[in-house]
Design an enzyme around this catalytic site. Structure first.
Site, PDB file in Angstrom:
ATOM      1  N   ARG A   1       0.821  -1.224   0.000  1.00 42.30           N
ATOM      2  CA  ARG A   1       0.000   0.000   0.000  1.00 42.30           C
ATOM      3  C   ARG A   1       0.849   1.266   0.000  1.00 42.30           C
ATOM      4  NH1 ARG A   1      -4.778  -2.231   3.969  1.00 42.30           N
ATOM      5  NH2 ARG A   1      -6.048  -3.048   2.271  1.00 42.30           N
TER       6      ARG A   1
ATOM      7  N   LYS B   1     -20.498 -17.829  -1.266  1.00 37.25           N
ATOM      8  CA  LYS B   1     -21.956 -17.761  -1.157  1.00 37.25           C
ATOM      9  C   LYS B   1     -22.611 -16.873  -2.207  1.00 37.25           C
ATOM     10  CE  LYS B   1     -22.319 -18.573   3.765  1.00 37.25           C
ATOM     11  NZ  LYS B   1     -22.672 -17.973   5.052  1.00 37.25           N
TER      12      LYS B   1
ATOM     13  N   GLY C   1     -11.341  -8.959  -2.422  1.00 43.37           N
ATOM     14  CA  GLY C   1     -11.136 -10.024  -1.436  1.00 43.37           C
ATOM     15  C   GLY C   1     -10.273 -11.182  -1.858  1.00 43.37           C
TER      16      GLY C   1
ATOM     17  N   GLY D   1     -13.558  -4.057  -0.083  1.00 35.10           N
ATOM     18  CA  GLY D   1     -14.940  -3.572   0.026  1.00 35.10           C
ATOM     19  C   GLY D   1     -15.276  -2.519  -1.018  1.00 35.10           C
TER      20      GLY D   1
HETATM   21  P1  AMP Z   1     -15.672 -14.881  -1.163  1.00 37.41           P
HETATM   22  O1  AMP Z   1     -15.069 -14.103  -0.011  1.00 37.41           O
HETATM   23  O2  AMP Z   1     -17.151 -14.844  -1.210  1.00 37.41           O
HETATM   24  O3  AMP Z   1     -15.007 -14.555  -2.474  1.00 37.41           O
HETATM   25  O4  AMP Z   1     -15.362 -16.404  -0.836  1.00 37.41           O
HETATM   26  C1  AMP Z   1     -14.070 -16.905  -0.794  1.00 37.41           C
HETATM   27  C2  AMP Z   1     -14.107 -18.236  -0.094  1.00 37.41           C
HETATM   28  O5  AMP Z   1     -14.895 -19.138  -0.819  1.00 37.41           O
HETATM   29  C3  AMP Z   1     -12.743 -18.861   0.021  1.00 37.41           C
HETATM   30  O6  AMP Z   1     -12.362 -18.863   1.364  1.00 37.41           O
HETATM   31  C4  AMP Z   1     -12.947 -20.276  -0.504  1.00 37.41           C
HETATM   32  O7  AMP Z   1     -12.364 -21.254   0.315  1.00 37.41           O
HETATM   33  C5  AMP Z   1     -14.458 -20.429  -0.496  1.00 37.41           C
HETATM   34  N1  AMP Z   1     -14.914 -21.439  -1.459  1.00 37.41           N
HETATM   35  C6  AMP Z   1     -14.678 -21.486  -2.765  1.00 37.41           C
HETATM   36  N2  AMP Z   1     -15.207 -22.592  -3.318  1.00 37.41           N
HETATM   37  C7  AMP Z   1     -15.806 -23.283  -2.328  1.00 37.41           C
HETATM   38  C8  AMP Z   1     -16.511 -24.506  -2.248  1.00 37.41           C
HETATM   39  N3  AMP Z   1     -16.709 -25.257  -3.328  1.00 37.41           N
HETATM   40  N4  AMP Z   1     -16.973 -24.912  -1.050  1.00 37.41           N
HETATM   41  C9  AMP Z   1     -16.769 -24.149   0.052  1.00 37.41           C
HETATM   42  N5  AMP Z   1     -16.105 -22.968   0.054  1.00 37.41           N
HETATM   43  C10 AMP Z   1     -15.626 -22.535  -1.127  1.00 37.41           C
END
Ligand code: AMP
Length: 395
Positions: free
Chosen positions: A35, A197, A353, A376
């Protein structure tokens, strides 16, 4: 859009909001200076113009004045990176700060103490912002990481610089990169959305359906879509209450002529662990006791083909549980595909992220066009929101 190049800083004092919220170890040594390095071009331009820089930032989440969060810990690192000696004041407002700013000569650098030692910073307090504004002639915002916050130093302070305010080089680059994907991107435009999710990505998906030609949905989000369409997902992560929404997204995509690509196979495991037993399974028929933790080989090949067709690529979110080595392959292969497309002339932006963490971990940083510095702030931009820190400069 007013940027640094619209100003000559000769004999001017620039009040710069930087994002020096860097990680420190137990000995208060900076462990990742990205940064600080990112703000260097802005600082150098101002110093070379014959101006001086007053740098303000937050560090961590202090509750009041806490020595551990003092920006004095990073002064040495800033001096090393910028190559100029820096002065430091132990309060970002008040007589001491005003005197230090007033005495600053062209070519000099002043670092203010942590803005968040005052609760007024996060409250977006106008009187506090006015006090900050007294320190400089021109306000420069170069902190994308906090541009989605209407804090005193990121947004409110701009009100006190009617004309004399602009974006720094870093923030300008972030804005242009997002625009290149969402507004002016060469077609076909592709978004790859992975991660855990559907619920955390829904606003992005809805916004992005109007901008892209292709949408790859991967990672844990996959299974809500698969189950909603009648597949069996075993023990894979799945949000049953979002299945209707998933069907609605598929319907909207069809209406908007967006091609959605979901995985066709997965690497399934009998436990969420590097030591689990694994097997490749059809994404629609995952057995009970098994969970899909990474994209399978057919999906990787399918995604590769889609990526190679596209001229503009946005990547947000990993294709699997990349933190576990056994399930990192899909994310690595997607990185390879995007790197290949970039080499052939596509514009690729990685942001928000965990995909940034993955890109850094697997060494793709220099092989994509741009890696965003704001988590964010990037996510909110992709949701189509105008960030308050950006709006304040444009007003
Ligand atoms: P996000 O912060 O929403 O981008 O989510 C990232 C997280 O999603 C990471 O920590 C991954 O380990 C998790 N992730 C990715 N694919 C899967 C999966 N098939 N099952 C569970 N967690 C997952």
């Amino acid at each position: 859009m007013k940027t640094l190049n619209d100003f000559n800083f000769n004999n001017k004092k620039a009040l710069i909001r930087v994002d020096f919220n860097v990680p420190l170890n137990d000995d208060f040594v900076v462990t990742d200076a990205t940064r600080i390095t990112s703000a260097k071009p802005t600082i150098i331009k101002i110093l070379e113009d014959g101006g001086s820089c007053i740098l303000m930032s937050h560090l961590g989440r202090p509750k009041g004045v806490e020595e551990a969060f003092s920006l004095k810990h990073i002064v040495g690192k800033v001096e090393d990176i910028i190559g100029v000696e820096a002065k430091f004041v132990s309060n970002c407002i008040g007589a001491e700060a005003e005197a230090a700013a007033a005495n600053l000569k062209p070519g000099e650098l002043l670092i203010l103490e942590n803005l968040r030692f005052h609760e007024e910073e996060k409250q977006g307090d106008k009187a506090f912002a006015e006090q900050l504004s007294k320190l400089g002639d021109i306000y420069v915002n170069d902190a994308f990481g906090t541009a989605h916050r209407a804090h005193a130093s990121t947004t409110i302070v701009a009100e006190f610089f009617t004309e004399n305010k602009c974006f720094g080089y870093l923030l300008e680059q972030e804005i242009k990169s997002i625009d290149k994907v969402l507004k002016t991107g060469e077609k076909p435009v592709l978004a790859v959305l992975g991660g855990a999710k559907v619920s955390s990505k829904i606003t992005i998906i809805e916004n992005i359906l109007d901008k892209v030609d292709h949408l790859i949905i991967g990672g844990g989000m996959t299974f809500t879509f698969i189950k909603a369409q009648g597949g069996t997902v075993g023990d894979s992560i799945c949000e049953d209450d979002k299945m209707e929404l998933a069907l609605e997204i598929l319907k909207q995509a069809k209406e908007k002529n967006v091609q959605i690509h979901l995985p066709v196979d997965v690497l399934a495991a009998d436990a969420f662990s590097n030591d689990a037993n694994t097997q490749v399974m059809d994404v629609n028929t995952i057995s009970n006791g098994w969970q899909g933790l990474d994209a399978g080989p057919k999906s990787i090949a399918l995604f590769h083909d889609v990526v190679q067709q596209c001229k503009t690529i946005l990547w947000n979110g990993p294709l699997g549980v990349f933190e576990l080595e056994r399930f990192a392959n899909g994310t690595i292969e997607l990185g390879n595909s995007i790197a290949e497309a970039t080499k052939k002339g596509a514009f690729s932006l990685v942001g928000g992220g965990d995909s940034v963490a993955a890109v850094k971990q697997f060494g793709f940083e220099k092989k994509v066009s741009y890696v965003s510095t704001g988590g964010g702030a990037m996510l909110e931009s992709l949701e189509g929101k105008t960030l308050p820190g950006i709006a304040a400069i444009l007003q």
